[in-house]
Design an enzyme around this catalytic site. Structure first.
Site, PDB file in Angstrom:
ATOM      1  N   GLY A  36       0.837  -1.204   0.000  1.00 32.05           N
ATOM      2  CA  GLY A  36       0.000   0.000   0.000  1.00 32.05           C
ATOM      3  C   GLY A  36       0.868   1.248   0.000  1.00 32.05           C
ATOM      4  N   ASN A  99      -4.124 -12.672  15.293  1.00 33.22           N
ATOM      5  CA  ASN A  99      -4.027 -11.403  16.030  1.00 33.22           C
ATOM      6  C   ASN A  99      -5.284 -10.570  15.861  1.00 33.22           C
ATOM      7  OD1 ASN A  99      -1.482 -11.830  17.103  1.00 33.22           O
ATOM      8  ND2 ASN A  99      -0.437 -10.992  15.306  1.00 33.22           N
ATOM      9  N   LYS A 105     -12.234 -10.439  19.316  1.00 33.74           N
ATOM     10  CA  LYS A 105     -12.757 -11.081  20.531  1.00 33.74           C
ATOM     11  C   LYS A 105     -12.735 -10.097  21.705  1.00 33.74           C
ATOM     12  CE  LYS A 105     -12.021 -15.122  23.438  1.00 33.74           C
ATOM     13  NZ  LYS A 105     -11.082 -16.183  23.789  1.00 33.74           N
ATOM     14  N   TYR A 145      -0.161 -18.006  -0.622  1.00 34.00           N
ATOM     15  CA  TYR A 145      -1.355 -17.152  -0.616  1.00 34.00           C
ATOM     16  C   TYR A 145      -2.622 -18.013  -0.553  1.00 34.00           C
ATOM     17  CZ  TYR A 145      -4.502 -13.414  -2.367  1.00 34.00           C
ATOM     18  OH  TYR A 145      -5.508 -12.478  -2.532  1.00 34.00           O
ATOM     19  N   TYR A 159     -13.049 -19.548  15.251  1.00 34.28           N
ATOM     20  CA  TYR A 159     -13.330 -18.501  16.248  1.00 34.28           C
ATOM     21  C   TYR A 159     -14.837 -18.237  16.341  1.00 34.28           C
ATOM     22  CZ  TYR A 159      -8.622 -17.050  17.593  1.00 34.28           C
ATOM     23  OH  TYR A 159      -7.363 -17.011  18.138  1.00 34.28           O
ATOM     24  N   GLN A 162     -16.193 -21.526  18.231  1.00 36.55           N
ATOM     25  CA  GLN A 162     -15.663 -21.740  19.583  1.00 36.55           C
ATOM     26  C   GLN A 162     -15.851 -20.528  20.486  1.00 36.55           C
ATOM     27  OE1 GLN A 162     -12.035 -23.951  18.985  1.00 36.55           O
ATOM     28  NE2 GLN A 162     -11.377 -23.439  21.069  1.00 36.55           N
TER      29      GLN A 162
END
Ligand code: NAD
Ligand code: UDP
Length: 310
Positions: A36, A99, A105, A145, A159, A162
């Site tokens: 970017g 992360n 979360k 990728y 995620y 769970q």
């Protein structure tokens, strides 16, 4: 709402930041400026609702205050850039994904992952719908990728199941438009830059492979619609189903730029998908979304951008 866009200084990310600010949201852009550019977000910096943070998502990210939505776009997207440091690409898709999911979360934020048509690999069914599991070479040059993005989808679902994270997955098909980096090696930017400079247009293979090109404003609207769709966590394809061979794209760009460049042929890169076209029935049904910008119109906007840049 307060919205985090990782990869917000990239091609799609910068358009998304602009779109979200236009809707009156507060936007935090996180980017490590690998592919970017600060130029892509320069015009947003004076907006008091916009903040840019220089950060690599491979490292944990801690932010003060609430975050409502997270769009995770941080990952190089063009084959030459994601292959230049394959380990970093895998880390962005895996460690980076963990992360950002951890942040979602902690903040109880909804998170959308920018997945890709590359999860279908070199597809054996055509067009590609979301229930197809794909045909990916797990140890070829594109696997950093393709497999990275597949793990990222797997992490999103884990995620969700769970930890009850409110997840969204979008499989983005080839998208183009202003602010693509002129050196990023993708076919639309390569051909336009070559045509404008009077250099040969480099078609890989015989140019019979197909892609379906979506203009960036259509894609960004689709991303926003998916994020704001309630209670749907499975992957959704977003792209433009109009399919073109690469040679036809080269000829179209030559015509639109009035270029006298010749077309030359280079070897086809390994594992380059032969055909690609999204089945967007699900997006049409759930979001009442479909692309509006035809290829010629989108290419004209993109050509104008590159003319100014060059
Ligand atoms: P891009 O390369 O312009 O944008 C990616 C952005 O992420 C860049 O600003 C880059 O600096 C940043 N970035 C990369 N690694 C990072 C890291 N570790 N930490 C923080 N920032 C990082 O590409 P794009 O076309 O705008 O793609 C955006 C997202 O959409 C990517 O996740 C890509 O995989 C996905 N996608 C794009 C397309 C497409 O056709 N453009 C197709 C499928 C999927
Ligand atoms: N391509 C090409 N010439 C170029 C760049 C790409 O013929 O200068 C081809 C490439 O081999 C692929 C298609 O164009 O078949 C799209 O490539 P791109 O890198 O844009 O994206 P991909 O869909 O392969 O990720």
């Amino acid at each position: 709402m307060k919205i985090l866009v990782t990869g917000g200084a990239g091609f799609i990310g910068s358009h998304l930041c602009e779109y979200l600010l236009g809707k009156g949201h507060e936007v935090i852009c996180v980017d490590n400026y690998f592919t970017g550019s600060k130029k892509n977000i320069q015009h947003l910096l004076s907006n008091s609702n916009f903040k840019a943070i220089d950060h690599d998502i491979i490292n944990p990210l801690f932010l003060e205050g609430k975050i409502d939505h997270i769009y995770n776009l941080a990952c190089p997207a063009s084959p030459i850039h994601y292959q230049v440091n394959k380990i970093r690409t895998i880390k962005a898709c895996t460690v980076g994904m963990v992360n950002i999911l951890g942040l979602a979360k902690a903040k109880k934020a909804r998170i959308l992952q920018a997945s890709t048509s590359e999860v279908y690999g070199d597809p054996k069914i055509h067009p590609q719908h979301e229930l197809y599991w794909g045909h990916v070479n797990c140890n070829g040059p594109r696997s950093c990728y393709d497999e990275g993005k597949r793990v990222a989808e797997s992490l999103m679902m884990a995620y969700h199941w769970q930890n009850n994270i409110d997840t969204r997955i979008v499989r983005i098909f080839n998208t183009y438009g202003p602010r693509m980096a002129k050196n990023d090696g993708r076919v639309v930017s390569n051909f336009i830059v070559q045509a404008l400079k009077g250099e040969p247009l480099t078609v890989y293979g015989k140019g019979k492979q197909t892609r379906s090109f979506c203009y960036v404003s259509d894609l960004v609207e689709g991303l926003y619609n998916v994020m704001n769709l309630e209670g749907f966590h499975d992957p959704i394809n977003l792209g433009n189903p109009s399919e073109f061979t690469v040679i036809k794209l080269a000829k179209r760009i030559k015509k639109l730029t009035k270029s006298k460049s010749e077309i030359i042929f280079h070897p086809l890169p390994q594992d380059d998908p032969v055909k690609r076209k999204p089945d967007i029935s699900l997006a049409k049904k759930l979001l009442c979304w479909e692309p509006k910008i035809e290829l010629d119109e989108g290419l004209s906007h993109t050509i104008k951008h590159f003319k100014e840049m060059l």
